[in-house]
Design an enzyme around this catalytic site. Structure first.
Site, PDB file in Angstrom:
ATOM      1  N   GLY A 156       0.846  -1.187   0.000  1.00  0.00           N
ATOM      2  CA  GLY A 156       0.000   0.000   0.000  1.00  0.00           C
ATOM      3  C   GLY A 156       0.881   1.236   0.000  1.00  0.00           C
ATOM      4  N   ARG A 157       0.374   2.303   0.627  1.00  0.00           N
ATOM      5  CA  ARG A 157       1.117   3.566   0.637  1.00  0.00           C
ATOM      6  C   ARG A 157       2.498   3.394   1.289  1.00  0.00           C
ATOM      7  NH1 ARG A 157      -4.534   5.910   2.260  1.00  0.00           N
ATOM      8  NH2 ARG A 157      -4.231   4.224   3.735  1.00  0.00           N
ATOM      9  N   ARG A 178      -3.021  -8.322  -1.532  1.00  0.00           N
ATOM     10  CA  ARG A 178      -4.317  -8.920  -1.846  1.00  0.00           C
ATOM     11  C   ARG A 178      -4.607  -8.793  -3.342  1.00  0.00           C
ATOM     12  NH1 ARG A 178      -8.744  -6.553   1.968  1.00  0.00           N
ATOM     13  NH2 ARG A 178      -7.861  -4.659   1.126  1.00  0.00           N
ATOM     14  N   ARG A 238       0.714  -3.820  12.553  1.00  0.00           N
ATOM     15  CA  ARG A 238      -0.039  -4.006  13.793  1.00  0.00           C
ATOM     16  C   ARG A 238       0.336  -5.332  14.434  1.00  0.00           C
ATOM     17  NH1 ARG A 238      -0.941   0.590  13.654  1.00  0.00           N
ATOM     18  NH2 ARG A 238      -2.912   1.710  13.636  1.00  0.00           N
ATOM     19  N   GLU A 267      -0.165  -3.886  23.735  1.00  0.00           N
ATOM     20  CA  GLU A 267       0.666  -2.674  23.840  1.00  0.00           C
ATOM     21  C   GLU A 267       0.232  -1.850  25.038  1.00  0.00           C
ATOM     22  OE1 GLU A 267       0.813  -0.599  20.093  1.00  0.00           O
ATOM     23  OE2 GLU A 267       1.614  -2.337  19.061  1.00  0.00           O
ATOM     24  N   HIS A 286       6.074   1.233  19.253  1.00  0.00           N
ATOM     25  CA  HIS A 286       5.082   1.740  18.284  1.00  0.00           C
ATOM     26  C   HIS A 286       5.369   3.209  17.911  1.00  0.00           C
ATOM     27  CE1 HIS A 286       0.748   0.945  16.756  1.00  0.00           C
ATOM     28  NE2 HIS A 286       1.365   1.815  15.969  1.00  0.00           N
ATOM     29  N   ILE A 287       6.534   3.403  17.295  1.00  0.00           N
ATOM     30  CA  ILE A 287       6.970   4.777  16.977  1.00  0.00           C
ATOM     31  C   ILE A 287       7.000   5.042  15.475  1.00  0.00           C
ATOM     32  CG2 ILE A 287       8.279   5.154  19.105  1.00  0.00           C
ATOM     33  CD1 ILE A 287      10.845   4.449  17.462  1.00  0.00           C
ATOM     34  N   GLY A 288       6.265   4.224  14.711  1.00  0.00           N
ATOM     35  CA  GLY A 288       6.306   4.364  13.245  1.00  0.00           C
ATOM     36  C   GLY A 288       6.132   5.790  12.757  1.00  0.00           C
TER      37      GLY A 288
HETATM   38  P1  NAP Z   1      -2.737   1.004   2.823  1.00  0.00           P
HETATM   39  O1  NAP Z   1      -2.280   2.018   1.827  1.00  0.00           O
HETATM   40  O2  NAP Z   1      -4.179   0.736   2.981  1.00  0.00           O
HETATM   41  O3  NAP Z   1      -1.970  -0.377   2.476  1.00  0.00           O
HETATM   42  C1  NAP Z   1      -2.326  -1.611   2.983  1.00  0.00           C
HETATM   43  C2  NAP Z   1      -2.042  -2.657   1.918  1.00  0.00           C
HETATM   44  O4  NAP Z   1      -2.283  -3.937   2.487  1.00  0.00           O
HETATM   45  C3  NAP Z   1      -2.941  -2.505   0.686  1.00  0.00           C
HETATM   46  O5  NAP Z   1      -2.143  -2.530  -0.467  1.00  0.00           O
HETATM   47  C4  NAP Z   1      -3.860  -3.719   0.778  1.00  0.00           C
HETATM   48  O6  NAP Z   1      -4.194  -4.276  -0.442  1.00  0.00           O
HETATM   49  C5  NAP Z   1      -2.974  -4.713   1.516  1.00  0.00           C
HETATM   50  N1  NAP Z   1      -3.757  -5.751   2.157  1.00  0.00           N
HETATM   51  C6  NAP Z   1      -4.841  -5.633   2.938  1.00  0.00           C
HETATM   52  N2  NAP Z   1      -5.273  -6.834   3.349  1.00  0.00           N
HETATM   53  C7  NAP Z   1      -4.458  -7.747   2.776  1.00  0.00           C
HETATM   54  C8  NAP Z   1      -4.389  -9.164   2.813  1.00  0.00           C
HETATM   55  N3  NAP Z   1      -5.259  -9.878   3.508  1.00  0.00           N
HETATM   56  N4  NAP Z   1      -3.407  -9.780   2.116  1.00  0.00           N
HETATM   57  C9  NAP Z   1      -2.531  -9.063   1.394  1.00  0.00           C
HETATM   58  N5  NAP Z   1      -2.543  -7.713   1.310  1.00  0.00           N
HETATM   59  C10 NAP Z   1      -3.502  -7.062   2.004  1.00  0.00           C
HETATM   60  O7  NAP Z   1      -2.206   1.349   4.260  1.00  0.00           O
HETATM   61  P2  NAP Z   1      -0.855   2.086   4.668  1.00  0.00           P
HETATM   62  O8  NAP Z   1      -1.103   3.552   4.807  1.00  0.00           O
HETATM   63  O9  NAP Z   1       0.270   1.601   3.807  1.00  0.00           O
HETATM   64  O10 NAP Z   1      -0.686   1.504   6.155  1.00  0.00           O
HETATM   65  C11 NAP Z   1      -0.557   0.107   6.358  1.00  0.00           C
HETATM   66  C12 NAP Z   1      -0.718  -0.239   7.820  1.00  0.00           C
HETATM   67  O11 NAP Z   1       0.419   0.207   8.530  1.00  0.00           O
HETATM   68  C13 NAP Z   1      -1.893   0.437   8.530  1.00  0.00           C
HETATM   69  O12 NAP Z   1      -3.077  -0.309   8.385  1.00  0.00           O
HETATM   70  C14 NAP Z   1      -1.457   0.510   9.959  1.00  0.00           C
HETATM   71  O13 NAP Z   1      -1.958  -0.603  10.675  1.00  0.00           O
HETATM   72  C15 NAP Z   1       0.057   0.399   9.876  1.00  0.00           C
HETATM   73  N6  NAP Z   1       0.768   1.604  10.369  1.00  0.00           N
HETATM   74  C16 NAP Z   1       1.581   1.477  11.446  1.00  0.00           C
HETATM   75  C17 NAP Z   1       2.259   2.572  11.915  1.00  0.00           C
HETATM   76  C18 NAP Z   1       3.173   2.468  13.092  1.00  0.00           C
HETATM   77  O14 NAP Z   1       3.331   3.451  13.821  1.00  0.00           O
HETATM   78  N7  NAP Z   1       3.802   1.355  13.336  1.00  0.00           N
HETATM   79  C19 NAP Z   1       2.123   3.828  11.279  1.00  0.00           C
HETATM   80  C20 NAP Z   1       1.298   3.908  10.171  1.00  0.00           C
HETATM   81  C21 NAP Z   1       0.621   2.793   9.724  1.00  0.00           C
HETATM   82  P3  NAP Z   1      -5.359  -3.741  -1.420  1.00  0.00           P
HETATM   83  O15 NAP Z   1      -4.858  -2.484  -2.018  1.00  0.00           O
HETATM   84  O16 NAP Z   1      -5.514  -4.815  -2.397  1.00  0.00           O
HETATM   85  O17 NAP Z   1      -6.558  -3.524  -0.540  1.00  0.00           O
END
Ligand code: NAP
Length: 320
Positions: A156-157, A178, A238, A267, A286-288
């Site tokens: 994703g992003r 996915r 997560r 956490e 959890h400092i992403g």
């Molecule tokens: P995003 O743009 O929605 O990217 C998530 C990706 O995961 C999408 O490409 C999605 O695919 C894919 N996905 C979802 N379910 C799946 C599955 N079952 N199998 C394979 N791929 C799957 O989100 P993002 O902004 O990159 O953020 C991702 C995650 O990082 C967040 O949900 C959050 O939990 C975590 N995060 C953590 C921190 C931290 O502080 N540690 C900070 C920011 C974010 P599709 O495009 O096909 O739906």
């Protein structure tokens, strides 16, 4: 009567000021300690807007007691802490804070990868404890990152932002998602792989899928057993996506080389957690998204979303 907003953490005055100009604002009075369930429940039952943090679990029962709640603005891109189906059923709008944290979280993911593969934690601990006796040919050696194969689970992003960084390290990038991402394949030269194939081929694996029913326990004993003995696993999205008990066994038995963890099933992670006894675990709390600029940008999105909904406008970053 002005609408009321409840903020579940103490936030800087200048951030909250635009809300105070328009609404009655109540705020939990601690920056470090999370709001209690009791107070959260009481506030949700009464207020018009809620500004929540990922540490707040907002369940169906809480939402069913809401009488005036029109918007929940969560200070995170992930929203697995909120029962969004229940919010949807009640017609409560829910917003998140994507995009502004993408690059900062990718920096952390890549930094954690470098720290884990090159064993920064062991090296620093030894230095501080007087264990650095001389330069030794094989002392503190870890695994290379440059020129190796990176596997990104969740393109994703943030996944794409990690892929961009990997290119600068001359890495081959495999990804699993996915849905296939032809644009990312073309733009960043990344290659799609089925999950098992990615796990077998990657030297380093970074997990960036959201926590959902589908991804819960996605990386367990079987998946870890497919990885190379020299591989590192970086978990940044997560807790609960990686089975921690299987991960402990894999690291303890040297099925894989090391793990870098920013997120945990519980956490804060309990200090007596078995994973924290292992030298091949690099753990951060959890400092992403934790840079000053990014946290402020996230807060600005929360403020905008609450103002928009309470003034009858469509907010950006609406999840439901
Ligand atoms: P995003 O743009 O929605 O990217 C998530 C990706 O995961 C999408 O490409 C999605 O695919 C894919 N996905 C979802 N379910 C799946 C599955 N079952 N199998 C394979 N791929 C799957 O989100 P993002 O902004 O990159 O953020 C991702 C995650 O990082 C967040 O949900 C959050 O939990 C975590 N995060 C953590 C921190 C931290 O502080 N540690 C900070 C920011 C974010 P599709 O495009 O096909 O739906």
């Amino acid at each position: 009567m002005k609408p009321t907003v409840f903020i579940t953490r103490k936030l800087p005055d200048e951030i909250v000021a635009p809300l105070k100009e328009k609404f009655i604002v109540r705020m939990w009075d601690s920056e470090d300690v999370a709001v209690t369930d009791y107070v959260l429940r009481e506030e949700i039952a009464q207020v018009d807007a809620l500004w929540s943090m990922i540490s707040d679990t907002i369940d169906r029962g809480m939402l069913e007691s809401a009488t005036n709640l029109r918007v929940i603005s969560n200070m995170a891109v992930g929203f697995n802490n909120i029962d969004i189906e229940a919010a949807k059923e009640k017609g409560i709008i829910m917003t998140n804070t994507p995009d502004v944290l993408t690059e900062t979280t990718a920096d952390l993911a890549f930094g954690l990868l470098l720290a884990t593969a090159r064993r920064f934690n062991t090296a620093e601990k030894e230095l501080r404890q007087g264990g650095w006796l001389s330069w030794t040919p094989m002392g503190f050696t870890g695994m290379d990152v440059h020129g190796t194969t990176l596997g990104i689970i969740g393109m994703g992003r943030i996944g794409e932002a990690v892929a961009r960084r990997a290119k600068g390290f001359n890495m081959q990038v495999l990804y699993h998602n996915r849905n296939r991402k032809p644009e990312a394949e073309e733009t960043y030269g990344v290659t799609f792989a089925e999950l098992d194939d990615l796990l077998k081929r990657a030297d380093h694996v970074v997990i960036l899928v959201p926590f959902t029913e589908e991804t819960k326990g996605m990386i367990g004993e079987r998946e870890l057993s497919l990885m190379k003995k020299t591989a590192t696993l970086i978990s940044v999205s997560r807790g609960g996506i990686v089975d921690e008990s299987a991960l402990y066994d894999a690291l303890n038995n040297k099925t894989i080389f090391a793990a870098g963890l920013d997120v945990f099933e519980t956490e804060p992670i309990p200090l007596r957690h078995p994973l924290l006894t292992l030298p091949n675990v690099t753990a951060v709390p959890h400092i992403g998204s934790a840079s000053v600029e990014t946290r402020r940008a996230m807060m600005r999105l929360n403020v905008e979303a609450i103002i928009n909904v309470l003034e009858g406008k469509e907010p950006e970053n609406r999840v439901v």
